[in-house]
Enzyme design. Structure first.
Site, PDB file in Angstrom:
ATOM      1  N   TRP A 152       0.838  -1.209   0.000  1.00  0.00           N
ATOM      2  CA  TRP A 152       0.000   0.000   0.000  1.00  0.00           C
ATOM      3  C   TRP A 152       0.866   1.250   0.000  1.00  0.00           C
ATOM      4  O   TRP A 152       1.897   1.319   0.655  1.00  0.00           O
ATOM      5  CB  TRP A 152      -0.899  -0.020   1.236  1.00  0.00           C
ATOM      6  CG  TRP A 152      -1.598   1.271   1.549  1.00  0.00           C
ATOM      7  CD1 TRP A 152      -1.089   2.338   2.236  1.00  0.00           C
ATOM      8  CD2 TRP A 152      -2.929   1.635   1.182  1.00  0.00           C
ATOM      9  NE1 TRP A 152      -2.024   3.345   2.329  1.00  0.00           N
ATOM     10  CE2 TRP A 152      -3.162   2.948   1.683  1.00  0.00           C
ATOM     11  CE3 TRP A 152      -3.953   0.994   0.487  1.00  0.00           C
ATOM     12  CZ2 TRP A 152      -4.380   3.603   1.509  1.00  0.00           C
ATOM     13  CZ3 TRP A 152      -5.161   1.659   0.320  1.00  0.00           C
ATOM     14  CH2 TRP A 152      -5.372   2.946   0.818  1.00  0.00           C
ATOM     15  N   ASP A 186       0.125   9.038   1.193  1.00  0.00           N
ATOM     16  CA  ASP A 186       0.681  10.383   1.050  1.00  0.00           C
ATOM     17  C   ASP A 186       2.145  10.415   0.605  1.00  0.00           C
ATOM     18  O   ASP A 186       2.987   9.740   1.206  1.00  0.00           O
ATOM     19  CB  ASP A 186       0.641  11.136   2.391  1.00  0.00           C
ATOM     20  CG  ASP A 186      -0.693  11.077   3.082  1.00  0.00           C
ATOM     21  OD1 ASP A 186      -1.565  10.312   2.647  1.00  0.00           O
ATOM     22  OD2 ASP A 186      -0.853  11.792   4.083  1.00  0.00           O
ATOM     23  N   SER A 240       2.625  11.209   8.291  1.00  0.00           N
ATOM     24  CA  SER A 240       3.157  12.124   7.282  1.00  0.00           C
ATOM     25  C   SER A 240       3.970  13.262   7.880  1.00  0.00           C
ATOM     26  O   SER A 240       3.849  13.591   9.061  1.00  0.00           O
ATOM     27  CB  SER A 240       2.016  12.700   6.449  1.00  0.00           C
ATOM     28  OG  SER A 240       1.459  11.709   5.620  1.00  0.00           O
ATOM     29  N   GLU A 252      -5.957  18.333   6.747  1.00  0.00           N
ATOM     30  CA  GLU A 252      -4.742  17.534   6.747  1.00  0.00           C
ATOM     31  C   GLU A 252      -3.736  18.089   5.738  1.00  0.00           C
ATOM     32  O   GLU A 252      -4.081  18.816   4.812  1.00  0.00           O
ATOM     33  CB  GLU A 252      -5.071  16.082   6.387  1.00  0.00           C
ATOM     34  CG  GLU A 252      -6.034  15.411   7.357  1.00  0.00           C
ATOM     35  CD  GLU A 252      -6.178  13.932   7.090  1.00  0.00           C
ATOM     36  OE1 GLU A 252      -5.860  13.162   8.003  1.00  0.00           O
ATOM     37  OE2 GLU A 252      -6.597  13.536   5.993  1.00  0.00           O
TER      38      GLU A 252
END
Length: 717
Positions: free
Chosen positions: A80, A83, A145, A287
């Site tokens: 997977w 970001d 992130s 975000e």
């Protein structure tokens, strides 16, 4: 960006119709992170030739089993991806990090920072993971992130959000009540530095957190995704660092926080809410915030054509978030347009309400909302702007209209971007003015919110300034199919250049993308496309293509390219269509050719039942310039006007000796193809990074993932 915990990639398949025959994411002390060296990745003993051969065979085998897998978009070999994180240019190389689940194709805790590197933005190599969770540490359940910035002494530093689950007994006491956001996980801002290796293959985590917890007694819904920039001091003397933090205020709406410090490693001071919505129309949680001062370019058709590989400007104007039918878009509508249903975020394990129960997806307004506060700027070279007087309020509404018009071109020089709530929602941006003395971005009077991408798969972008001073953006391109037998999920967009033309954002592929073209150019000119007839691009072959086309409207209402499906069990065919009557660029799925160009009534309550992904483009009635990057299932469409539409088209397995399965289509009359050029596109991948220490791929990648996950984590064995 972690509202992915709400969202498992499950998308309902649509009707299986085809266009005719086939043609083809306690104590007030944070847990002390353990300084840890990232593992090595490499092949056992063997020559470079052997590694090249293994890479090619692996790719060929992957494509044989899954023809939908992209080859010229950055993505991990398997697993997977979400970001993009911390893109940086260092020692002559481009580095892109990304959120990565190594041993699965769905988002989960335990996420790591994947890494790819390139010297030219054309040829890329897989690097060892840069960050892995540390057992018992502040990032024990995931390295979320963040960003990467080069310090004044030339040292790169990663700043990121580490998370530990409240249910994890090995991660120590919880924060004090006044700093506890009561999320299922605890967020801490952490740092890592490279181990003296110019390839940035090995990183060591700093033992002390950069920021151990959020400010006390604030009704925050989140506190993550740091983004670093350099700003001028408030008194105009010297420079200092600023840090943006994605957040939101309970019951109020999204917000961006700012911190300031003279050092990247500590001493950060909370400097207020720099951008604060007073409603939830643009989301409850903002975000992955981005800030940038953009470069102006002249509306020179020749320069524009060169920058976009032959695509010229049509018209410099923008519109604000109506749906293709002209009505205001909501998050719910955006999900449905993108093939998502409300059920996708209602009751699944690990979904939105379970992980972020106090946040609800909210509708997004079609006009720029009233907001308080402001935001800071990302820029290495922040210009001295005329600062709006504090007496005039947070915007320019009290100024005379003529004065506002004179100032408008100067105001719209800064780009603010947020990813609201969840990846089912469109990424939004504003163009406006930054007040560096008061660290405010003036939302009132800014242009926006606007959709960064007209498609249904881009979320959580990140950006950098490279050695040439260019502003380059990557975004996460999601899948739009159910988890299946394939061993990967998602990729990154091709690197995009960002700049301004007037007060308009222009996005285009970096020129280096053209260097991926191979073989002879397929060309045609002056081709008439009859109404509702398919005109094949005869002789064009391949599933990874770079196509440039100039369409003349003629007397047609809409025209474009039809991509025919090969697999009756898949979603199959789709068309990329420009509708002159509605000024809309769309991808339209699963419908008879004669229905796709039907003009919709803007006042109709319901559409035509077709799945449409797209948005408005205020172009004139003349030529439309498109550049379509087709990479198997991944499609990015760039217009000469600066808009982009990214989507997925799952066409299935092509028959042997099949052509590209692409045709021109026209509706409501005859359109003309002034010119069309197409090239096959080669893979971006070189052989994998070869570290000094040889080790097995499975020993260095898969074993540490289970080893670092503590009991109580969803991915613990």
């Amino acid at each position: 960006m972690r509202n992915l915990a709400l969202h498992r990639q499950e998308v309902s398949c649509l009707d299986k119709r085809h266009f005719g025959k086939p043609r083809r994411r306690s104590s007030h002390r944070a847990c002390k992170p353990i300084t840890r060296r990232a593992p090595c990745l490499g092949f056992p003993n063997g020559s470079g030739f052997k590694q090249d051969l293994e890479t090619m065979l692996d790719m060929a085998n992957s494509l044989r089993h899954d023809p939908e897998k992209p080859v010229f978009h950055v993505m991990p070999r398997h697993g997977w991806i979400n970001d993009p994180n911390g893109p940086v240019f260092y020692e002559g190389k481009y580095h892109v990090f990304y959120q990565h689940i190594i041993n699965g194709c769905e988002w989960d805790f335990g996420i790591v920072w994947g890494h790819a590197a390139s010297s030219d933005l054309v040829h890329w190599e897989h690097m060892p993971p840069a960050l892995l969770p540390t057992p018992g540490g502040a990032d024990a359940d995931g390295c979320f992130s963040g960003c990467c910035i080069v310090d004044e002494d030339g040292t790169p530093i990663i700043l990121y959000t580490g998370v530990r689950l409240r249910s994890n007994p090995e991660c120590g006491p919880l924060p004090p009540a006044e700093c506890d956001l009561n999320l299922p996980f605890v967020e801490t801002q952490l740092a890592a530095v490279p181990e003296g290796d110019p390839t940035l293959a090995m990183w060591s985590k700093r033992e002390e957190p950069v920021l151990p917890m959020p400010p006390p007694d604030m009704p925050l819904v989140g506190w993550r995704d740091p983004f670093i920039f350099e700003i001028k001091g408030k008194q105009g003397n010297g420079r200092e660092w600023g840090m943006l933090m994605g957040s939101g205020l309970k019951g109020q709406g999204g917000a961006i926080m700012i911190y300031r410090s003279e050092s990247l490693y500590g001493g950060w001071r909370f400097d207020g809410m720099l951008c604060e919505a007073d409603n939830t129309e643009t989301g409850a949680m903002w975000e992955c915030p981005l800030l940038l001062e953009l470069t102006q370019t002249q509306a020179n058709p020749k320069a524009s054509a060169q920058a976009t590989g032959g695509i010229q400007s049509i018209h410099d104007s923008h519109t604000q978030l109506p749906t293709p039918t002209g009505k205001p878009a909501s998050f719910r509508e955006a999900r449905n347009q993108g093939g998502q249903t409300d059920k996708a975020v209602e009751s699944e394990p690990g979904n939105f309400q379970e992980m972020f129960g106090q946040i609800e997806p909210q509708p997004i307004a079609s006009t720029s909302g009233k907001a308080a506060g402001g935001v800071s700027l990302l820029s290495r070279q922040i210009s001295d702007l005329s600062v709006v007087s504090q007496d005039s309020g947070s915007g320019s509404a009290q100024q005379p209209a003529a004065q506002q018009q004179r100032q408008q071109p100067r105001q719209h020089t800064h780009f603010l971007c947020i990813s609201p709530d969840a990846p089912t929602n469109p990424v939004l941006y504003w163009l406006g003015a930054f007040d560096h003395q008061n660290t405010k971005f003036i939302l009132e009077g800014a242009k926006g919110p606007l959709k960064l991408d007209l498609g249904d798969i881009l979320y959580a972008p990140n950006l950098m300034i490279d050695g040439k001073g260019r502003h380059i953006l990557w975004g996460w391109l999601q899948e739009r199919r159910k988890v299946g037998s394939y061993d990967y999920a998602g990729c990154l967009s091709v690197p995009r250049l960002l700049h301004l033309r007037g007060d308009r954002l222009i996005q285009e592929p970096v020129p280096e993308v053209s260097n991926l073209r191979r073989g002879q150019c397929w060309k045609t000119r002056h081709l008439s496309i009859q109404e509702e007839e398919m005109t094949p691009l005869e002789g064009l072959r391949g599933s990874s293509l770079d196509i440039e086309v100039v369409l003349d409207r003629g007397d047609a209402s809409a025209a474009g390219l039809l991509f025919q499906g090969w697999d009756a069990a898949g979603e199959g065919s789709a068309a990329i269509v420009y509708d002159w009557e509605r000024s809309v660029l769309e991808a339209i799925y699963e419908a008879p050719p004669q229905d796709m160009g039907a003009t919709q009534d803007p006042n109709a309550e319901e559409g035509d039942g077709l799945r449409r992904v797209g948005g408005p483009v205020e172009a004139d009635s003349g030529d439309v310039h498109m550049r379509i990057l087709l990479d198997h299932s991944c499609v990015e469409v760039y217009l000469g006007t600066g808009e982009v539409l990214s989507t997925r088209i799952y066409r299935g397995h092509p028959p042997e000796d099949a052509d590209a399965g692409i045709s021109f289509v026209s509706y409501g009359g005859t359109a003309n193809v002034k010119k069309c050029s197409a090239w096959a596109v080669k893979s971006i991948w070189k052989r994998d990074f070869q570290p000094h220490e040889q080790a097995s791929v499975f020993e260095t990648i898969y074993e540490p993932v289970t080893a670092v996950m503590p009991m109580g984590s969803p991915v613990a064995a």
